[in-house]
Design a protein around this motif. Structure first.
Motif, short mmCIF file in Angstrom:
data_model
loop_
_atom_site.label_atom_id
_atom_site.label_comp_id
_atom_site.label_asym_id
_atom_site.label_seq_id
_atom_site.Cartn_x
_atom_site.Cartn_y
_atom_site.Cartn_z
N TRP A 73 -68.32 -6.62 120.47
CA TRP A 73 -67.10 -5.14 120.58
C TRP A 73 -66.16 -6.25 121.11
CZ3 TRP A 73 -67.75 0.36 120.00
CH2 TRP A 73 -69.84 -0.16 119.52
N ARG A 75 -62.33 -5.61 122.23
CA ARG A 75 -61.65 -4.73 123.27
C ARG A 75 -60.23 -5.38 123.86
NH1 ARG A 75 -66.28 -2.05 126.62
NH2 ARG A 75 -64.46 -1.15 127.66
N GLU A 140 -64.66 6.80 113.14
CA GLU A 140 -65.15 6.14 113.72
C GLU A 140 -66.40 6.08 114.59
OE1 GLU A 140 -62.83 7.77 116.94
OE2 GLU A 140 -60.89 7.57 116.15
N ASP A 141 -67.19 6.51 113.26
CA ASP A 141 -68.74 6.60 113.68
C ASP A 141 -69.27 5.90 112.47
OD1 ASP A 141 -69.44 8.64 116.13
OD2 ASP A 141 -68.25 9.10 115.01
N GLY A 183 -60.47 10.31 126.77
CA GLY A 183 -61.04 9.97 125.89
C GLY A 183 -60.02 11.17 124.59
N ASP A 188 -63.99 14.15 122.41
CA ASP A 188 -65.39 13.97 123.37
C ASP A 188 -65.57 14.94 124.29
OD1 ASP A 188 -65.21 11.29 122.53
OD2 ASP A 188 -63.78 10.75 123.66
N LYS A 191 -68.49 16.50 126.01
CA LYS A 191 -69.43 15.24 126.77
C LYS A 191 -69.84 15.12 127.50
CE LYS A 191 -68.73 11.70 123.33
NZ LYS A 191 -68.58 10.66 122.51
N GLN A 421 -67.06 1.15 113.83
CA GLN A 421 -67.92 2.60 115.13
C GLN A 421 -66.93 1.77 115.83
OE1 GLN A 421 -70.90 4.18 115.71
NE2 GLN A 421 -71.47 3.62 117.42
N ARG A 423 -65.37 3.35 119.92
CA ARG A 423 -65.29 4.42 121.04
C ARG A 423 -64.17 3.77 122.11
NH1 ARG A 423 -68.42 6.08 118.10
NH2 ARG A 423 -70.59 6.37 118.05
N GLY A 424 -64.19 5.32 122.27
CA GLY A 424 -63.51 5.48 124.13
C GLY A 424 -61.72 5.01 123.17
N GLU A 430 -60.70 2.00 124.71
CA GLU A 430 -61.00 2.12 123.19
C GLU A 430 -61.29 0.02 122.91
OE1 GLU A 430 -58.50 2.45 119.08
OE2 GLU A 430 -57.23 2.56 121.00
N GLU A 433 -66.97 -1.75 117.43
CA GLU A 433 -67.67 -3.16 116.70
C GLU A 433 -67.74 -3.78 115.76
OE1 GLU A 433 -73.19 -2.08 117.11
OE2 GLU A 433 -71.90 -0.78 116.01
#
Length: 457
Positions: A73, A75, A140-141, A183, A188, A191, A421, A423-424, A430, A433
């Motif tokens: 990932w 970051r 984002e998926d 998030g 989010d 969650k 992908q 995340r965050g 954030e 991938e």
């Protein structure tokens, strides 16, 4: 950023123009023999959410984003990464710069102010874009394609509340709530993560009866990010400090248990202020404000019946401030139904009118109505199966993609949204991938070629 991209377009011999709001369009003619293929618009936004951890000094106007790779990932070091929507912008530029690609007429649309107000899409020039297919590159998926999204609106509440001088027996303290994950306030919201404003107000509620008076309050930084931290300065009677400390310690443990597995690193602290304030809200005004904030809508309001697993309506208490008696709240309401957005806004109006506050609705934008029978969607699903050996999940997102607004201005557009992908998003956690970026690029490239080859004259 617009100027940088204009220079890039010039270097690559591509035409470009802006609309009156400043949105940028870069165009590339079709490959020879594919001039009559449907025009494709590659769309992303240029702004990012600028968030840094409180203990990490970072000037987003000057300091570079420091990145590193961990376990596949990409970051950033204690700041947001900007993958939202930097990867979509980069993908559009890569398509424009790919001389080996067969394509029809291409337009890359880069909008402004998506994160703060949707201003770029809302003010986009009409009768400007020429394409008939729009690929939004702001999802984002991995393994998913979006065909619908929630609409939303900002609800702004303001009031001037009465203050009075501190008494001789009052001391000034700071109450802080930190350590939350935060998030995106849309994707989010379901969650179970903590909202710092909601939780700090809950802490203030436990002080009722102790004579606590608010001096100032600062919670959250953006209306579309779940608040990770909130801070309040209080005037407390000297003989109440000990009992208040004990009450807060007990509440901290309760909250950690409630948020176990999600936000158990929550920290609630009461510390003396370096200097004594002159004034605080009156005790009555302080109680009224805390009570109103405690009763305000926050979180998931309703799940969709039509689309299983999708949030239909929600609200985020995004930014709350109080200074010199001046109170301001900015909440972001989202819904698949415009009527539900209006209803939540009306509830804010009704609630905060009880403390004499004024409420207004700003930056309202429509949702994107799903079309499961779209030919573009069928094409994407076919290519996804051929290239990756699986069917993509067809989704509706509880977030404000610009597609709803763009579709309102250009009703003829056929649209889908997909991406790598991530995340965050909207928090210093954030990350993207790396493997999914290659997959995203492969799908984008083959989709554009397929559109050109299938429909070229």
């Amino acid at each position: 950023m617009v100027a940088v991209l204009e220079r890039w377009a010039d270097e690559h011999g591509l035409s470009h123009d802006r609309d009156t709001f400043g949105n940028l369009r870069i165009r590339k003619p079709a490959s020879p023999g594919h001039e009559r293929a449907p025009g494709v618009i590659l769309q992303g936004h240029l702004d990012m959410v600028a968030q840094a951890n409180a203990d990490h000094p970072h000037d987003f106007t000057r300091d570079p984003i420091e990145t590193y790779v961990a376990e596949g990932w990409l970051r950033a070091c204690q700041t947001t990464l900007g993958a939202d929507n930097g990867l979509g912008v980069a993908a559009a530029l890569a398509i424009l710069g790919d001389e080996s690609l067969t394509h029809g007429p291409l337009e890359a649309l880069f909008t402004l102010e998506e994160e703060s107000s949707m201003g770029g899409a809302l003010n986009l020039a009409e009768d400007w874009l020429e394409g008939s297919i729009l690929l939004n590159l702001d999802s984002e998926d991995r393994g998913q394609v979006y065909i619908g999204c929630a609409g939303g609106a900002d609800v702004v509440v303001e009031a001037q509340l009465p203050t009075s001088a501190l008494n001789d027996d009052e001391q000034t303290w700071q109450l802080s709530l930190t350590g939350l994950v935060g998030g995106h306030s849309g994707i989010d919201i379901h969650k179970g993560r903590g909202n710092a404003n909601r939780l700090l107000v809950r802490a203030l509620r436990t002080l009722e009866g102790a004579g606590a008076r608010l001096i100032d309050y600062h919670g959250g930084t953006l209306r579309n990010a779940l608040p990770r931290e909130a801070f309040a300065s209080l005037a407390l009677p000297v003989d109440e400090v000990g009992p208040v400390q004990a009450r807060l310690e007990a509440l901290e443990q309760e909250l950690r248990v409630e948020l176990s597995g999600v936000d158990e690193k929550l920290t609630l602290r009461l510390t003396p202020c370096a200097s004594r304030a002159d004034e605080a809200l009156t005790e009555a005004a302080s109680q009224l404000l805390v009570n109103a904030l405690h009763a305000a809508p926050c979180g998931v309001e309703r799940m969709s019946v039509e689309v299983s697993g999708v949030v239909e309506t929600s609200n985020n208490l995004g930014v709350v401030s109080l200074e010199n008696g001046r109170f301001r709240l900015c909440a972001l309401v989202r819904s698949l139904r415009d009527s539900a957005t209006a209803d939540i806004a009306d509830r804010f109006t009704a609630l905060f009118s009880l403390i004499g506050a004024r409420t207004r609705v700003e930056n309202a934008y429509p949702g994107w109505t799903p079309n499961p029978e779209s030919e573009l969607l069928a094409r994407f699903r076919r290519l996804h199966r051929q290239r990756l050996g699986s069917d993509p999940e067809v989704k509706v997102i509880h977030a404000g993609l610009e597609c709803g607004i763009l579709g309102g201005k250009y009703p003829h557009l056929e649209m889908i949204s997909f991406g790598p992908q991530i995340r965050g998003a909207h928090s210093p956690d954030e990350r993207v991938e790396i493997e999914s970026v290659a997959e995203f690029w492969q799908l984008l490239r083959v989709l554009i070629e397929d559109l050109a080859n299938d429909q070229a004259a």
